[in-house]
Design a protein around this motif. Structure first.
Motif, PDB file in Angstrom:
ATOM      1  N   MET A   1      37.064 -41.986   7.067  1.00  0.00           N
ATOM      2  CA  MET A   1      35.639 -42.572   6.467  1.00  0.00           C
ATOM      3  C   MET A   1      35.679 -41.976   4.886  1.00  0.00           C
ATOM      4  O   MET A   1      36.281 -40.785   4.706  1.00  0.00           O
ATOM      5  CB  MET A   1      34.441 -41.842   7.090  1.00  0.00           C
ATOM      6  N   THR A   2      35.672 -42.716   3.786  1.00  0.00           N
ATOM      7  CA  THR A   2      35.597 -42.546   2.495  1.00  0.00           C
ATOM      8  C   THR A   2      34.112 -42.459   2.037  1.00  0.00           C
ATOM      9  O   THR A   2      33.354 -43.261   2.570  1.00  0.00           O
ATOM     10  CB  THR A   2      36.345 -43.573   1.946  1.00  0.00           C
ATOM     11  N   ASN A   3      33.892 -41.743   1.161  1.00  0.00           N
ATOM     12  CA  ASN A   3      32.510 -41.620   0.456  1.00  0.00           C
ATOM     13  C   ASN A   3      32.321 -42.726  -0.594  1.00  0.00           C
ATOM     14  O   ASN A   3      33.303 -42.882  -1.477  1.00  0.00           O
ATOM     15  CB  ASN A   3      32.593 -40.343  -0.458  1.00  0.00           C
ATOM     16  N   LEU A   4      31.484 -43.591  -0.156  1.00  0.00           N
ATOM     17  CA  LEU A   4      31.545 -44.665  -1.132  1.00  0.00           C
ATOM     18  C   LEU A   4      30.163 -44.983  -1.766  1.00  0.00           C
ATOM     19  O   LEU A   4      29.027 -44.362  -1.279  1.00  0.00           O
ATOM     20  CB  LEU A   4      31.698 -46.179  -0.346  1.00  0.00           C
ATOM     21  N   GLU A   5      29.942 -45.664  -2.788  1.00  0.00           N
ATOM     22  CA  GLU A   5      28.541 -46.073  -3.361  1.00  0.00           C
ATOM     23  C   GLU A   5      28.677 -47.709  -3.607  1.00  0.00           C
ATOM     24  O   GLU A   5      29.720 -48.273  -4.020  1.00  0.00           O
ATOM     25  CB  GLU A   5      28.629 -45.073  -4.571  1.00  0.00           C
ATOM     26  N   THR A   6      27.636 -48.286  -3.430  1.00  0.00           N
ATOM     27  CA  THR A   6      27.362 -49.570  -3.582  1.00  0.00           C
ATOM     28  C   THR A   6      25.791 -49.818  -4.424  1.00  0.00           C
ATOM     29  O   THR A   6      25.195 -49.237  -4.032  1.00  0.00           O
ATOM     30  CB  THR A   6      27.180 -50.630  -2.417  1.00  0.00           C
ATOM     31  N   ILE A   7      26.185 -50.406  -5.647  1.00  0.00           N
ATOM     32  CA  ILE A   7      25.154 -50.545  -6.664  1.00  0.00           C
ATOM     33  C   ILE A   7      24.813 -51.987  -6.415  1.00  0.00           C
ATOM     34  O   ILE A   7      25.904 -52.809  -6.696  1.00  0.00           O
ATOM     35  CB  ILE A   7      25.516 -50.211  -8.066  1.00  0.00           C
ATOM     36  N   ILE A   8      23.616 -52.546  -6.366  1.00  0.00           N
ATOM     37  CA  ILE A   8      23.027 -53.872  -6.364  1.00  0.00           C
ATOM     38  C   ILE A   8      21.966 -53.927  -7.657  1.00  0.00           C
ATOM     39  O   ILE A   8      21.112 -53.106  -7.472  1.00  0.00           O
ATOM     40  CB  ILE A   8      22.702 -54.222  -5.032  1.00  0.00           C
ATOM     41  N   ILE A   9      22.202 -54.984  -8.291  1.00  0.00           N
ATOM     42  CA  ILE A   9      21.161 -55.469  -9.127  1.00  0.00           C
ATOM     43  C   ILE A   9      20.582 -56.762  -8.595  1.00  0.00           C
ATOM     44  O   ILE A   9      21.478 -57.849  -8.453  1.00  0.00           O
ATOM     45  CB  ILE A   9      21.392 -55.673 -10.490  1.00  0.00           C
ATOM     46  N   LEU A  10      19.331 -56.904  -8.215  1.00  0.00           N
ATOM     47  CA  LEU A  10      18.657 -57.955  -7.700  1.00  0.00           C
ATOM     48  C   LEU A  10      17.701 -58.609  -9.039  1.00  0.00           C
ATOM     49  O   LEU A  10      17.413 -57.892  -9.754  1.00  0.00           O
ATOM     50  CB  LEU A  10      17.692 -57.608  -6.788  1.00  0.00           C
ATOM     51  N   ASP A  11      17.551 -60.019  -8.711  1.00  0.00           N
ATOM     52  CA  ASP A  11      16.868 -60.743  -9.450  1.00  0.00           C
ATOM     53  C   ASP A  11      15.636 -60.147  -9.808  1.00  0.00           C
ATOM     54  O   ASP A  11      14.779 -59.783  -8.765  1.00  0.00           O
ATOM     55  CB  ASP A  11      16.709 -62.203  -9.071  1.00  0.00           C
ATOM     56  N   GLY A  12      15.029 -59.829 -10.983  1.00  0.00           N
ATOM     57  CA  GLY A  12      13.662 -59.214 -11.421  1.00  0.00           C
ATOM     58  C   GLY A  12      12.648 -60.190 -11.442  1.00  0.00           C
ATOM     59  O   GLY A  12      11.466 -59.621 -11.183  1.00  0.00           O
ATOM     60  N   ARG A  13      12.714 -61.401 -11.090  1.00  0.00           N
ATOM     61  CA  ARG A  13      11.847 -62.281 -10.725  1.00  0.00           C
ATOM     62  C   ARG A  13      11.116 -62.383  -9.253  1.00  0.00           C
ATOM     63  O   ARG A  13      10.126 -63.079  -8.934  1.00  0.00           O
ATOM     64  CB  ARG A  13      12.146 -63.956 -11.305  1.00  0.00           C
TER      65      ARG A  13
END
Length: 124
Positions: A1-13
């Motif tokens: 198991m690896t330390n992971l990070e997922t960043i998501i930018i969603l539509d602001g509308r």
């Protein structure tokens, strides 16, 4: 198991309620697809983008910290690419465990120490 990070930018509308639904959806997806454990989720909220993406000037930033199987990230990335609500995403491997303090949260003793910590020139 690896330390992971997922960043998501969603539509602001999109409405805030829909953002919460998407957040829950991706939490379950990451847990099931990557066998993720120790997940923490940061909903940063609506922020102005540095540049216009698909006609959007604002986006909702969500960060997932977790331990998971990084060999399965391609499946998650395919889902993120296909989602019309996702403007941008980024998956990274982290050197610190999920929930641990990052370099920006460490208490520097001086301005020089702060510079060294942020740019990785100094170990704690």
């Amino acid at each position: 198991m690896t330390n992971l990070e997922t960043i998501i930018i969603l539509d602001g509308r999109i409405p805030e309620k829909r953002v919460k639904e998407i957040l829950v959806h991706y939490s379950h997806l990451i847990t099931n697809m990557l066998d993720a454990t120790d997940m923490t989720v940061e909903n940063i909220g609506l922020k102005q983008l540095a540049y216009v993406i698909d006609g959007c000037r604002e986006g909702y930033y969500i960060i997932f910290h977790y331990k998971g199987d990084r060999t399965r990230l391609d499946k998650l990335e395919q889902k993120l690419r296909d989602d019309e609500m996702v403007l941008k995403y980024l998956n990274t491997t982290c050197t610190t465990p999920s929930g641990a303090s990052s370099a920006s949260e460490q208490e520097p003793k001086s301005k020089r120490d702060a510079f060294d910590i942020i740019y990785g020139l100094k170990e704690e």
